[in-house]
Enzyme design. Structure first.
Site, PDB file in Angstrom:
ATOM      1  N   ASP A 134       0.723  -1.009  -0.001  1.00 44.66           N
ATOM      2  CA  ASP A 134       0.142   0.155   0.078  1.00 44.66           C
ATOM      3  C   ASP A 134       0.858   1.172  -0.067  1.00 44.66           C
ATOM      4  O   ASP A 134       1.816   1.251   0.624  1.00 44.66           O
ATOM      5  CB  ASP A 134      -0.890  -0.034   1.273  1.00 44.66           C
ATOM      6  CG  ASP A 134      -2.108   0.924   1.070  1.00 44.66           C
ATOM      7  OD1 ASP A 134      -2.391   1.521  -0.050  1.00 44.66           O
ATOM      8  OD2 ASP A 134      -2.844   1.071   2.140  1.00 44.66           O
ATOM      9  N   ASN A 159       1.601   3.254  -2.850  1.00 44.43           N
ATOM     10  CA  ASN A 159       1.899   3.859  -4.295  1.00 44.43           C
ATOM     11  C   ASN A 159       1.332   5.162  -4.610  1.00 44.43           C
ATOM     12  O   ASN A 159       2.095   6.002  -5.185  1.00 44.43           O
ATOM     13  CB  ASN A 159       1.533   2.814  -5.305  1.00 44.43           C
ATOM     14  CG  ASN A 159       2.279   1.652  -5.197  1.00 44.43           C
ATOM     15  OD1 ASN A 159       3.134   1.431  -4.435  1.00 44.43           O
ATOM     16  ND2 ASN A 159       1.669   0.645  -5.870  1.00 44.43           N
ATOM     17  N   GLY A 160      -0.035   5.378  -4.317  1.00 44.31           N
ATOM     18  CA  GLY A 160      -0.640   6.531  -4.650  1.00 44.31           C
ATOM     19  C   GLY A 160      -0.061   7.768  -3.993  1.00 44.31           C
ATOM     20  O   GLY A 160       0.161   8.792  -4.389  1.00 44.31           O
ATOM     21  N   TRP A 172       2.726   8.042  -2.423  1.00 45.33           N
ATOM     22  CA  TRP A 172       4.045   8.252  -2.669  1.00 45.33           C
ATOM     23  C   TRP A 172       4.242   9.211  -3.991  1.00 45.33           C
ATOM     24  O   TRP A 172       5.044  10.003  -3.972  1.00 45.33           O
ATOM     25  CB  TRP A 172       4.805   6.888  -3.186  1.00 45.33           C
ATOM     26  CG  TRP A 172       6.153   7.090  -3.228  1.00 45.33           C
ATOM     27  CD1 TRP A 172       7.266   6.948  -2.464  1.00 45.33           C
ATOM     28  CD2 TRP A 172       6.729   6.944  -4.631  1.00 45.33           C
ATOM     29  NE1 TRP A 172       8.501   6.770  -2.959  1.00 45.33           N
ATOM     30  CE2 TRP A 172       8.316   7.112  -4.319  1.00 45.33           C
ATOM     31  CE3 TRP A 172       6.304   7.414  -5.812  1.00 45.33           C
ATOM     32  CZ2 TRP A 172       9.007   7.250  -5.529  1.00 45.33           C
ATOM     33  CZ3 TRP A 172       7.171   7.338  -7.274  1.00 45.33           C
ATOM     34  CH2 TRP A 172       8.369   7.318  -6.858  1.00 45.33           C
ATOM     35  N   HIS A 199       2.758   3.234  -9.096  1.00 50.91           N
ATOM     36  CA  HIS A 199       2.846   1.744  -9.341  1.00 50.91           C
ATOM     37  C   HIS A 199       3.898   1.230 -10.129  1.00 50.91           C
ATOM     38  O   HIS A 199       4.253   0.313  -9.808  1.00 50.91           O
ATOM     39  CB  HIS A 199       1.313   1.714 -10.117  1.00 50.91           C
ATOM     40  CG  HIS A 199      -0.127   1.886  -9.213  1.00 50.91           C
ATOM     41  ND1 HIS A 199      -0.165   1.571  -7.880  1.00 50.91           N
ATOM     42  CD2 HIS A 199      -1.045   2.598  -9.726  1.00 50.91           C
ATOM     43  CE1 HIS A 199      -1.289   1.794  -7.747  1.00 50.91           C
ATOM     44  NE2 HIS A 199      -1.940   2.620  -8.550  1.00 50.91           N
ATOM     45  N   ASN A 234     -10.649  -3.068  -6.206  1.00 52.96           N
ATOM     46  CA  ASN A 234      -9.776  -2.027  -6.987  1.00 52.96           C
ATOM     47  C   ASN A 234     -10.594  -1.821  -8.194  1.00 52.96           C
ATOM     48  O   ASN A 234     -10.139  -0.719  -8.973  1.00 52.96           O
ATOM     49  CB  ASN A 234      -8.350  -2.417  -7.002  1.00 52.96           C
ATOM     50  CG  ASN A 234      -7.524  -2.385  -5.704  1.00 52.96           C
ATOM     51  OD1 ASN A 234      -6.751  -3.089  -5.598  1.00 52.96           O
ATOM     52  ND2 ASN A 234      -8.109  -1.376  -4.921  1.00 52.96           N
ATOM     53  N   TRP A 235     -11.562  -2.601  -8.982  1.00 59.34           N
ATOM     54  CA  TRP A 235     -11.909  -2.404 -10.067  1.00 59.34           C
ATOM     55  C   TRP A 235     -12.881  -0.965  -9.891  1.00 59.34           C
ATOM     56  O   TRP A 235     -12.966  -0.473 -10.954  1.00 59.34           O
ATOM     57  CB  TRP A 235     -13.086  -3.206 -10.525  1.00 59.34           C
ATOM     58  CG  TRP A 235     -12.420  -4.840 -10.811  1.00 59.34           C
ATOM     59  CD1 TRP A 235     -12.812  -5.843  -9.999  1.00 59.34           C
ATOM     60  CD2 TRP A 235     -11.641  -5.146 -11.827  1.00 59.34           C
ATOM     61  NE1 TRP A 235     -11.990  -6.997 -10.613  1.00 59.34           N
ATOM     62  CE2 TRP A 235     -11.491  -6.377 -11.843  1.00 59.34           C
ATOM     63  CE3 TRP A 235     -11.107  -4.372 -13.105  1.00 59.34           C
ATOM     64  CZ2 TRP A 235     -10.461  -7.090 -12.768  1.00 59.34           C
ATOM     65  CZ3 TRP A 235     -10.218  -4.881 -14.034  1.00 59.34           C
ATOM     66  CH2 TRP A 235     -10.043  -6.304 -13.926  1.00 59.34           C
ATOM     67  N   LEU A 280      -6.716  -5.534   7.163  1.00 52.53           N
ATOM     68  CA  LEU A 280      -6.608  -6.881   6.124  1.00 52.53           C
ATOM     69  C   LEU A 280      -6.971  -6.535   4.843  1.00 52.53           C
ATOM     70  O   LEU A 280      -6.708  -7.191   3.900  1.00 52.53           O
ATOM     71  CB  LEU A 280      -6.953  -7.893   6.876  1.00 52.53           C
ATOM     72  CG  LEU A 280      -6.152  -8.348   8.091  1.00 52.53           C
ATOM     73  CD1 LEU A 280      -6.887  -9.838   8.761  1.00 52.53           C
ATOM     74  CD2 LEU A 280      -4.746  -8.461   7.999  1.00 52.53           C
ATOM     75  N   SER A 281      -8.097  -5.642   4.553  1.00 54.03           N
ATOM     76  CA  SER A 281      -8.688  -5.543   3.422  1.00 54.03           C
ATOM     77  C   SER A 281      -8.936  -6.734   2.546  1.00 54.03           C
ATOM     78  O   SER A 281      -8.623  -6.631   1.401  1.00 54.03           O
ATOM     79  CB  SER A 281      -7.631  -4.380   2.761  1.00 54.03           C
ATOM     80  OG  SER A 281      -7.587  -3.262   3.539  1.00 54.03           O
ATOM     81  N   GLU A 299       1.460 -13.305  12.234  1.00 53.21           N
ATOM     82  CA  GLU A 299       2.182 -12.352  12.936  1.00 53.21           C
ATOM     83  C   GLU A 299       1.736 -11.081  12.058  1.00 53.21           C
ATOM     84  O   GLU A 299       2.010 -11.297  10.625  1.00 53.21           O
ATOM     85  CB  GLU A 299       3.613 -12.527  13.162  1.00 53.21           C
ATOM     86  CG  GLU A 299       3.835 -13.724  14.236  1.00 53.21           C
ATOM     87  CD  GLU A 299       3.194 -13.480  15.539  1.00 53.21           C
ATOM     88  OE1 GLU A 299       3.117 -12.227  15.999  1.00 53.21           O
ATOM     89  OE2 GLU A 299       2.821 -14.211  16.279  1.00 53.21           O
TER      90      GLU A 299
HETATM   91  C1  FPP Z   1      -2.078  -0.037  -3.155  1.00 51.52           C
HETATM   92  O1  FPP Z   1      -1.511   1.392  -3.141  1.00 51.52           O
HETATM   93  C2  FPP Z   1      -1.389  -0.836  -4.405  1.00 51.52           C
HETATM   94  C3  FPP Z   1      -2.217  -1.181  -5.456  1.00 51.52           C
HETATM   95  C4  FPP Z   1      -3.550  -1.000  -5.547  1.00 51.52           C
HETATM   96  C5  FPP Z   1      -1.286  -1.893  -6.665  1.00 51.52           C
HETATM   97  C6  FPP Z   1      -0.175  -2.661  -6.234  1.00 51.52           C
HETATM   98  C7  FPP Z   1       0.586  -2.711  -7.232  1.00 51.52           C
HETATM   99  C8  FPP Z   1       1.900  -2.732  -7.446  1.00 51.52           C
HETATM  100  C9  FPP Z   1       2.795  -2.539  -6.451  1.00 51.52           C
HETATM  101  C10 FPP Z   1       2.536  -2.503  -8.699  1.00 51.52           C
HETATM  102  C11 FPP Z   1       3.244  -3.824  -9.171  1.00 51.52           C
HETATM  103  C12 FPP Z   1       2.779  -5.206  -8.997  1.00 51.52           C
HETATM  104  C13 FPP Z   1       3.223  -6.145  -9.550  1.00 51.52           C
HETATM  105  C14 FPP Z   1       2.883  -7.469  -9.010  1.00 51.52           C
HETATM  106  C15 FPP Z   1       4.040  -6.081 -10.529  1.00 51.52           C
HETATM  107  P1  FPP Z   1      -2.517   2.711  -3.458  1.00 51.52           P
HETATM  108  O2  FPP Z   1      -2.634   2.859  -4.793  1.00 51.52           O
HETATM  109  O3  FPP Z   1      -3.766   2.331  -2.590  1.00 51.52           O
HETATM  110  O4  FPP Z   1      -1.991   3.703  -2.537  1.00 51.52           O
HETATM  111  P2  FPP Z   1      -2.680   4.745  -1.629  1.00 51.52           P
HETATM  112  O5  FPP Z   1      -3.049   4.140  -0.410  1.00 51.52           O
HETATM  113  O6  FPP Z   1      -1.350   5.815  -1.426  1.00 51.52           O
HETATM  114  O7  FPP Z   1      -3.537   5.559  -2.635  1.00 51.52           O
END
Ligand code: FPP
Length: 226
Positions: free
Chosen positions: A11, A13-14, A16, A28, A59-60, A175-176, A187
């Protein structure tokens, strides 16, 4: 299986990307780079199975542009990493629903699974269009009355063992809908670090923390027994 089963909710990526004025898809992309590093480091840390939550069935509902970017990223990752997994003796498989994935991604999944089927050093599982509740409902539908815990565990999938350590990056502590049955005695480790800032060293720290914990499975501490 030798080694522990580590599951990771990747979690952050967005956030970041937002913090750097970049589109979410850039986060991502950076996340995918970290996946490569973590997969590379995991077998040497005694990880026998690594399950990564890449895309939940919920996530869709994200914007079309982000979902499309993720599907493309997964396909590119699978295509690029298959050979590396073969060379590193890593088996790769995907858990979750397949029928809603775009056809090119489905083909990449089939190809990656077939090419890496003999990998024995570590089993990498990527959760795509995954929902633990849906997995439980469909396992239950295939079982009859009187089914045991073992029957249930088998019906749930590929014979994966329980999760030993669950790591979630990004600061949230939940745990989503991930591996709800398999995490019964896991753990839990939550870190504020965003997934693009995670790396093999952070995984090594998490595994060390896991080994410091005393797992009791509902029993009493060893010193208190008797
Ligand atoms: C959650 O962060 C992350 C995702 C929904 C996507 C996870 C995907 C990757 C790590 C990319 C590559 C994966 C593989 C297996 C190649 P978020 O977008 O919800 O972040 P946020 O909570 O900060 O918005």
């Amino acid at each position: 299986m030798k080694g522990i089963h580590v599951a990771i909710i990747m979690d952050g990526n967005g956030r970041w990307a937002n913090a750097r004025g970049l589109p979410r898809v850039a986060g991502h992309r950076e996340g995918a780079r970290v996946v490569r590093k973590v997969v590379e480091g995991a077998p040497g840390l005694g990880v026998g199975m690594l399950t990564l939550y890449a895309f939940s069935s919920d996530n869709w509902g994200r914007p079309q542009r982000e979902v499309g970017g993720l599907m493309r990223l997964f396909r590119i990752y699978l295509a690029a990493e298959t050979q590396r997994c073969v060379e590193n003796d890593i088996r790769m498989s995907v858990i979750g629903r397949r029928d809603r994935l775009p056809e090119p991604l489905r083909r990449a999944v089939d190809g990656a699974e077939a090419a890496t089927a003999d990998g024995s050093r570590m089993h990498l599982r990527i959760a795509l269009d995954y929902s633990a509740r849906d997995a439980l409902v469909s396992a239950a539908a295939r079982l009859s009355a009187g089914a045991t815990r073992d029957d249930f565990a088998r019906a749930l999938g590929d014979g994966a063992p329980d999760v030993d350590l669950l790591v979630r990056t990004g600061g949230e502590q939940r745990l989503s809908d991930f591996l709800l049955w398999e995490c019964a005695y896991a753990e839990l480790l939550f870190t504020p670090r965003m997934w693009p800032d995670f790396d093999a060293g952070a995984l090594a720290d998490a595994v060390s923390e896991y080994h410091r914990r005393e797992r009791r499975f509902g029993g009493v501490p060893v010193a208190a027994a008797g």
